[in-house]
Design an enzyme around this catalytic site. Structure first.
Site, mmCIF file in Angstrom:
data_model
loop_
_atom_site.group_PDB
_atom_site.id
_atom_site.type_symbol
_atom_site.label_atom_id
_atom_site.label_comp_id
_atom_site.label_asym_id
_atom_site.label_seq_id
_atom_site.Cartn_x
_atom_site.Cartn_y
_atom_site.Cartn_z
ATOM 1 N N HIS A 54 71.653 37.727 55.711
ATOM 2 C CA HIS A 54 71.111 39.075 55.490
ATOM 3 C C HIS A 54 70.339 39.525 56.726
ATOM 4 O O HIS A 54 70.075 38.735 57.634
ATOM 5 C CB HIS A 54 70.264 39.142 54.219
ATOM 6 C CG HIS A 54 69.037 38.277 54.214
ATOM 7 N ND1 HIS A 54 69.082 36.896 54.295
ATOM 8 C CD2 HIS A 54 67.716 38.587 54.103
ATOM 9 C CE1 HIS A 54 67.858 36.409 54.236
ATOM 10 N NE2 HIS A 54 67.010 37.404 54.130
ATOM 11 N N HIS A 56 67.231 40.543 57.381
ATOM 12 C CA HIS A 56 65.801 40.337 57.657
ATOM 13 C C HIS A 56 65.617 39.584 58.971
ATOM 14 O O HIS A 56 66.367 38.654 59.283
ATOM 15 C CB HIS A 56 65.141 39.586 56.499
ATOM 16 C CG HIS A 56 64.932 40.446 55.290
ATOM 17 N ND1 HIS A 56 64.634 39.928 54.049
ATOM 18 C CD2 HIS A 56 64.975 41.800 55.130
ATOM 19 C CE1 HIS A 56 64.503 40.931 53.172
ATOM 20 N NE2 HIS A 56 64.703 42.067 53.807
ATOM 21 N N ASP A 58 63.790 37.324 60.194
ATOM 22 C CA ASP A 58 63.629 35.880 60.299
ATOM 23 C C ASP A 58 64.937 35.127 60.037
ATOM 24 O O ASP A 58 64.965 33.897 60.054
ATOM 25 C CB ASP A 58 62.516 35.377 59.360
ATOM 26 C CG ASP A 58 62.759 35.693 57.897
ATOM 27 O OD1 ASP A 58 63.318 36.757 57.594
ATOM 28 O OD2 ASP A 58 62.368 34.867 57.031
ATOM 29 N N HIS A 59 66.018 35.869 59.822
ATOM 30 C CA HIS A 59 67.343 35.264 59.696
ATOM 31 C C HIS A 59 68.309 35.770 60.765
ATOM 32 O O HIS A 59 69.172 35.028 61.208
ATOM 33 C CB HIS A 59 67.921 35.551 58.302
ATOM 34 C CG HIS A 59 67.129 34.922 57.204
ATOM 35 N ND1 HIS A 59 67.490 33.744 56.590
ATOM 36 C CD2 HIS A 59 65.956 35.289 56.627
ATOM 37 C CE1 HIS A 59 66.572 33.412 55.683
ATOM 38 N NE2 HIS A 59 65.633 34.344 55.689
ATOM 39 N N HIS A 112 67.993 40.619 46.882
ATOM 40 C CA HIS A 112 66.965 40.452 47.918
ATOM 41 C C HIS A 112 67.161 41.532 48.978
ATOM 42 O O HIS A 112 66.210 42.181 49.409
ATOM 43 C CB HIS A 112 67.079 39.051 48.514
ATOM 44 C CG HIS A 112 66.019 38.712 49.512
ATOM 45 N ND1 HIS A 112 64.705 38.513 49.160
ATOM 46 C CD2 HIS A 112 66.088 38.532 50.861
ATOM 47 C CE1 HIS A 112 64.001 38.225 50.252
ATOM 48 N NE2 HIS A 112 64.821 38.241 51.291
ATOM 49 N N ASP A 135 68.406 33.902 51.252
ATOM 50 C CA ASP A 135 67.237 34.132 50.399
ATOM 51 C C ASP A 135 67.628 34.618 49.006
ATOM 52 O O ASP A 135 66.843 35.260 48.324
ATOM 53 C CB ASP A 135 66.306 35.158 51.059
ATOM 54 C CG ASP A 135 65.553 34.573 52.253
ATOM 55 O OD1 ASP A 135 65.786 33.397 52.594
ATOM 56 O OD2 ASP A 135 64.740 35.305 52.862
ATOM 57 N N HIS A 174 64.867 28.791 53.207
ATOM 58 C CA HIS A 174 63.445 28.458 53.406
ATOM 59 C C HIS A 174 63.087 27.169 52.690
ATOM 60 O O HIS A 174 63.692 26.808 51.677
ATOM 61 C CB HIS A 174 62.539 29.572 52.856
ATOM 62 C CG HIS A 174 62.584 30.844 53.638
ATOM 63 N ND1 HIS A 174 61.763 31.090 54.715
ATOM 64 C CD2 HIS A 174 63.358 31.954 53.489
ATOM 65 C CE1 HIS A 174 62.022 32.300 55.197
ATOM 66 N NE2 HIS A 174 62.990 32.843 54.463
#
Length: 258
Positions: A54, A56, A58-59, A112, A135, A174
């Site tokens: 996805h 975001h 941090d990915h 998400h 996530d 995570h």
């Protein structure tokens, strides 16, 4: 199929998916691309693909740099959302492709984020399949409903992911396992499989070992978000409707201190 978990940032997981026959590999959510390059050199494999669960940061934030770090090689960057950096192969539910000789099937699991994709990977006969869940599904939990509802997460977890083979290994985005299981025990304090997993997870983290992967079968035994059709979980949520149960769990988990 060989899967190397690579810790990133404070609690993220990136992965290197290697086809051991062809030595071709894919990077999953490579937010720290230098670490990916180091792993590729250690494994002596050739990067062909980026799998983005996805958009975001941090990915996906490492996508563009990783493309630059592999000059002369046209990387295929998969994702299900136009917000994914460096995207050049947009995919939807049921789309399939290969990494070397490994088969990858895309599972659209919006909630998400609306464009979230899980990647289901099968290799040679007799080897356990794997799913990279980003996530959407965590060990013992699920992602926040930033762009979805209890209904969309029900579809993602119950209609889609729970139907994968029970021995499918779950590689999530995570290291949230201990906190997730703490909340799960609040929901189902008498669940024996859950209590056992919680003690194991605490021991793993005390030694700084990862808690990944679990399996789909395990998640069905102790993850409350995968158990919204179970009487014990519904009783905790004071409803007999699985979708209302899903919504209740997420709302309670958002505010859970433990």
């Amino acid at each position: 199929m060989k899967i190397l978990p690579i810790p990133a940032l404070s609690d993220n997981y990136m992965y290197l998916l290697v086809d051991e026959e062809t030595r071709q590999c894919a990077a999953v959510d490579p937010v720290e691309p230098e670490k990916i390059i180091q792993a590729i050199e250690r494994e002596n494999c050739k990067l062909t693909t980026i799998l983005t669960t996805h958009h975001h940061w941090d990915h996906s934030n490492g996508n563009e740099k990783l493309v630059q770090l592999v000059p002369g090689q046209k990387l295929v960057v998969y994702g299900g959302d136009n917000r994914v950096p460096a995207l050049n192969a947009k995919v939807g539910h049921g789309d399939q492709f290969k990494v070397g000789n490994l088969d990858v099937k895309c599972l659209h699991t919006p909630c998400h984020t609306t464009g979230h994709i899980c990647y289901f990977v099968t290799g040679p006969s007799g080897q356990e399949p794997a799913v990279f869940t980003g996530d959407t599904l965590f060990i013992g939990g699920c992602g926040k409903f930033f762009e979805g509802t209890g209904e969309t997460m029900y579809s993602a977890l119950i209609t889609i992911l729970s139907k994968l083979p029970g021995n499918t290994r779950v590689f999530c985005g995570h290291e949230y396992t201990v906190n997730n299981l703490k909340y799960a025990l609040h929901v189902e304090p008498d669940n024996a499989a859950l209590k056992k997993k919680f003690e194991w997870a605490k021991e793993q983290r005390a030694q700084n070992f990862p808690t990944i992967p679990s399996t789909i079968q395990e998640e069905l035994e102790f993850n409350p978000f995968m158990r919204v059709d179970k009487a014990n979980v519904q009783k905790h949520c004071k409803t007999r409707d699985p979708i209302s149960t899903m919504s209740f769990l997420r709302e309670e988990k958002n505010n859970f201190q433990g």
